[in-house]
Design an enzyme around this catalytic site. Structure first.
Site, PDB file in Angstrom:
ATOM      1  N   HIS A  64       0.940  -1.162  -0.072  1.00  0.00           N
ATOM      2  CA  HIS A  64      -0.087   0.189  -0.003  1.00  0.00           C
ATOM      3  C   HIS A  64       0.797   1.206   0.011  1.00  0.00           C
ATOM      4  O   HIS A  64       1.328   1.738   1.104  1.00  0.00           O
ATOM      5  CB  HIS A  64      -0.999  -0.151   1.199  1.00  0.00           C
ATOM      6  CG  HIS A  64      -1.927   0.886   1.293  1.00  0.00           C
ATOM      7  ND1 HIS A  64      -2.870   1.048   1.969  1.00  0.00           N
ATOM      8  CD2 HIS A  64      -1.961   2.302   0.881  1.00  0.00           C
ATOM      9  CE1 HIS A  64      -3.941   1.866   1.888  1.00  0.00           C
ATOM     10  NE2 HIS A  64      -3.242   2.791   1.116  1.00  0.00           N
ATOM     11  N   GLU A 134      -7.474   1.466  -3.786  1.00  0.00           N
ATOM     12  CA  GLU A 134      -8.127   2.005  -2.462  1.00  0.00           C
ATOM     13  C   GLU A 134      -9.164   3.152  -2.974  1.00  0.00           C
ATOM     14  O   GLU A 134      -9.172   4.260  -3.284  1.00  0.00           O
ATOM     15  CB  GLU A 134      -7.244   2.752  -1.632  1.00  0.00           C
ATOM     16  CG  GLU A 134      -7.335   3.141  -0.346  1.00  0.00           C
ATOM     17  CD  GLU A 134      -6.407   3.925   0.702  1.00  0.00           C
ATOM     18  OE1 GLU A 134      -5.289   4.237   0.133  1.00  0.00           O
ATOM     19  OE2 GLU A 134      -6.835   3.771   1.786  1.00  0.00           O
ATOM     20  N   ALA A 145      -8.784  11.075   4.141  1.00  0.00           N
ATOM     21  CA  ALA A 145      -8.348  11.892   3.233  1.00  0.00           C
ATOM     22  C   ALA A 145      -8.693  11.521   1.751  1.00  0.00           C
ATOM     23  O   ALA A 145      -8.145  12.213   0.813  1.00  0.00           O
ATOM     24  CB  ALA A 145      -6.924  12.304   3.245  1.00  0.00           C
ATOM     25  N   HIS A 198     -11.747   2.207   4.956  1.00  0.00           N
ATOM     26  CA  HIS A 198     -12.277   3.301   4.820  1.00  0.00           C
ATOM     27  C   HIS A 198     -13.847   2.889   5.117  1.00  0.00           C
ATOM     28  O   HIS A 198     -14.772   2.956   4.238  1.00  0.00           O
ATOM     29  CB  HIS A 198     -12.451   4.165   3.621  1.00  0.00           C
ATOM     30  CG  HIS A 198     -10.932   4.931   3.578  1.00  0.00           C
ATOM     31  ND1 HIS A 198     -10.758   6.235   4.070  1.00  0.00           N
ATOM     32  CD2 HIS A 198      -9.720   4.344   3.147  1.00  0.00           C
ATOM     33  CE1 HIS A 198      -9.393   6.567   3.972  1.00  0.00           C
ATOM     34  NE2 HIS A 198      -8.823   5.330   3.405  1.00  0.00           N
ATOM     35  N   ASN A 222      -7.342   2.816  11.595  1.00  0.00           N
ATOM     36  CA  ASN A 222      -7.479   4.390  10.839  1.00  0.00           C
ATOM     37  C   ASN A 222      -8.668   4.275   9.840  1.00  0.00           C
ATOM     38  O   ASN A 222      -8.556   2.972   9.087  1.00  0.00           O
ATOM     39  CB  ASN A 222      -6.267   4.764  10.199  1.00  0.00           C
ATOM     40  CG  ASN A 222      -4.788   4.792  11.096  1.00  0.00           C
ATOM     41  OD1 ASN A 222      -3.923   4.276  10.942  1.00  0.00           O
ATOM     42  ND2 ASN A 222      -5.344   5.709  12.001  1.00  0.00           N
ATOM     43  N   HIS A 254      -0.068   7.545  13.151  1.00  0.00           N
ATOM     44  CA  HIS A 254      -1.460   7.009  12.530  1.00  0.00           C
ATOM     45  C   HIS A 254      -1.786   6.010  13.786  1.00  0.00           C
ATOM     46  O   HIS A 254      -3.081   5.963  13.982  1.00  0.00           O
ATOM     47  CB  HIS A 254      -1.149   6.095  11.231  1.00  0.00           C
ATOM     48  CG  HIS A 254      -1.221   6.746  10.168  1.00  0.00           C
ATOM     49  ND1 HIS A 254      -0.358   7.461   9.684  1.00  0.00           N
ATOM     50  CD2 HIS A 254      -2.353   6.830   9.108  1.00  0.00           C
ATOM     51  CE1 HIS A 254      -0.686   8.144   8.370  1.00  0.00           C
ATOM     52  NE2 HIS A 254      -1.889   7.606   8.115  1.00  0.00           N
ATOM     53  N   ASP A 277       1.646   3.327   3.219  1.00  0.00           N
ATOM     54  CA  ASP A 277       0.708   4.408   2.757  1.00  0.00           C
ATOM     55  C   ASP A 277       1.376   5.736   2.593  1.00  0.00           C
ATOM     56  O   ASP A 277       0.803   6.622   2.527  1.00  0.00           O
ATOM     57  CB  ASP A 277      -0.384   4.611   3.988  1.00  0.00           C
ATOM     58  CG  ASP A 277      -1.879   5.291   3.573  1.00  0.00           C
ATOM     59  OD1 ASP A 277      -1.780   5.248   2.051  1.00  0.00           O
ATOM     60  OD2 ASP A 277      -2.540   5.481   4.480  1.00  0.00           O
ATOM     61  N   GLY A 312      -2.305  10.228   4.175  1.00  0.00           N
ATOM     62  CA  GLY A 312      -1.528   9.017   4.274  1.00  0.00           C
ATOM     63  C   GLY A 312      -0.100   9.602   5.128  1.00  0.00           C
ATOM     64  O   GLY A 312      -0.171  10.279   5.989  1.00  0.00           O
TER      65      GLY A 312
HETATM   66 ZN   LIG Z   1      -3.834   4.837   1.266  1.00  0.00          ZN
END
Ligand SMILES: [Zn+2]
Length: 422
Positions: A64, A134, A145, A198, A222, A254, A277, A312
């Site tokens: 990622h 993603e 974000a 998410h 997160n 994070h 990330d 990120g």
């Molecule tokens: Zn990401």
């Protein structure tokens, strides 16, 4: 010269740690390896790299990663992806998934086309294994974000076109949204790993998602419903469902180090996948940057939108491993799968990558005792560092034509890694 021989390193193998060992590389694969000093035959047929005092780990795999050194995957620039691959290799990464973010279909398509152009080994860099989508089928409630205005439900025509690119290996979506559920099975059928990310899924919805085929969790803690003791949420399911591997952004921003300890206690080292990330600003000085179309500020090891939302990270995978070790106090001999093997397993590439074993790709990183990257080899090629390591050229001569003892040689047909999905 026939191959390369690394000698003298402390070697981390799936069977345990060797205080001193050697690794013979032929072509793009590990040909043989063993404890102690390499056999004379091996030294005659290979350039010898003296790695005494260094630690040899499987090359890091970052599933990622969005960007670095001023480039973002959404720029859809093959040369930019190669620049990123070289930067990541300088931090020990030997394979990675360029990761998109929520965007209009035409922008995602362009980004996937660029990945398709670069997929495979990169000269002087980390191998591109495919792409990580993603979004865009996420939850607006937990958008982080990601651009909430572009988050949408999984339309069949669009989602099928994106998967038809043939390069997608991971798809992160919000599985609690009914309109997204069909896509879990459709993606799994194509060999794509589906990740809950998410997401505002409740605990019950998260378990249903596991039943649908979700096996991975995007940056655990997160952008998901947090753990409540009466409603354990997506996080409670991530921590307790053995089917789920958890990505961790171990930048100490994070996720608090204590939460990392909790994660390791719940999942074990086999259930944690270190990811960065990382975004465009990674590897660049503090200052103002863009994440997607939005302005962001990098300061003190974090990058945030104007409202303070984390956008990120600017983390590198070598630092992630250092941070995980510092947070948990556990030895590297226990933690190493989190930076390589688990990621390979998550995308079904563990037949070829993720461990130091004969027959696997020669992806490895040499670290000094402070875990600084000294050299990185991807598919048998030195892609970073190693210039200062003592070495001597191949010695030709009579003797063992086999080069190395038969007992530890690569066995043919040990690859069980699947072909790229598509
Ligand atoms: Zn990401």
């Amino acid at each position: 010269m026939d191959g390369m021989l690394l000698a003298g390193a402390r070697v981390i193998t799936p069977g345990g740690e060797w205080p001193r060992g050697w690794i013979a590389i032929r072509g793009r694969q590990i040909d043989a390896m063993g404890q102690g000093e390499p056999p004379a035959g091996a030294q005659r047929t290979a350039e010898v790299l003296d790695a005494s005092g260094l630690l040899a780990l499987p090359g890091f795999i970052d599933l990622h990663a969005h960007g670095a050194v001023g480039v973002d995957v959404m720029d859809a620039d093959p040369d930019g992806l190669r620049q990123m691959a070289r930067f990541y290799a300088s931090h020990g990464v030997t394979a990675w998934l360029p990761t998109t973010m929520t965007a209009a279909e035409r922008d995602l398509t362009r980004a996937l086309e660029a990945v398709g152009e670069v997929v495979g080994p990169v000269e002087g860099g980390a191998t591109v294994l495919g792409a990580y989508l993603e979004g865009p089928y996420l939850s607006r409630v937990r958008c982080g974000a990601q651009d909430g205005a572009l988050i949408r439900q999984a339309g069949r025509a669009e989602a099928r076109r994106l998967l038809a690119s043939g390069v997608v290996r991971v798809l992160a979506l919000a599985p609690e949204i009914d309109a997204n559920r069909w896509l879990v099975g459709a993606a799994v059928e194509r060999g794509v790993t589906v990740s809950a990310g998410h997401t505002d899924a409740t605990y019950e919805q998260a378990l249903r998602a596991v039943g649908d085929g979700v096996r991975h969790v995007t940056h655990v803690f997160n952008a998901m419903r947090p753990l409540g003791h009466r409603e354990p949420g997506m996080l409670g399911a991530a921590l307790t469902a053995p089917e789920l591997r958890c990505e961790l952004v171990a930048d100490n921003v994070h996720v608090h180090p204590a939460a990392m300890r909790l994660l390791l206690a719940a999942k074990g080292a086999d259930g944690v996948v270190l990811v960065t990330d990382a975004v465009r600003a990674t590897g660049l000085p503090d200052g103002a940057y863009a994440v997607g179309d939005r302005p962001a500020i990098q300061m003190d090891g974090a990058i945030r939108l104007a409202d303070g939302t984390l956008a990120g990270s600017v983390l590198t995978l070598d630092q992630a491993l250092v941070n995980l070790q510092a947070a948990t106090g556990r030895p590297l001999a226990e933690l190493w799968p989190a930076s390589s093997r688990n990621a390979a397993e998550a995308i079904g590439m563990d037949g070829a990558k993720g461990t130091l074993e004969p027959g696997k790709d020669a992806d490895l990183v040499l670290l000094d005792p402070a875990l600084r990257v000294i050299a990185t080899l991807a598919e048998g090629a030195l892609v970073h560092g190693g210039d200062n390591l003592p070495r001597r050229p191949a010695r030709r001569g009579p003797g063992n034509p086999e080069g190395v003892p038969r007992s530890v040689r690569a066995r043919p047909a040990s690859h069980s890694g699947r072909a790229p999905p598509g």
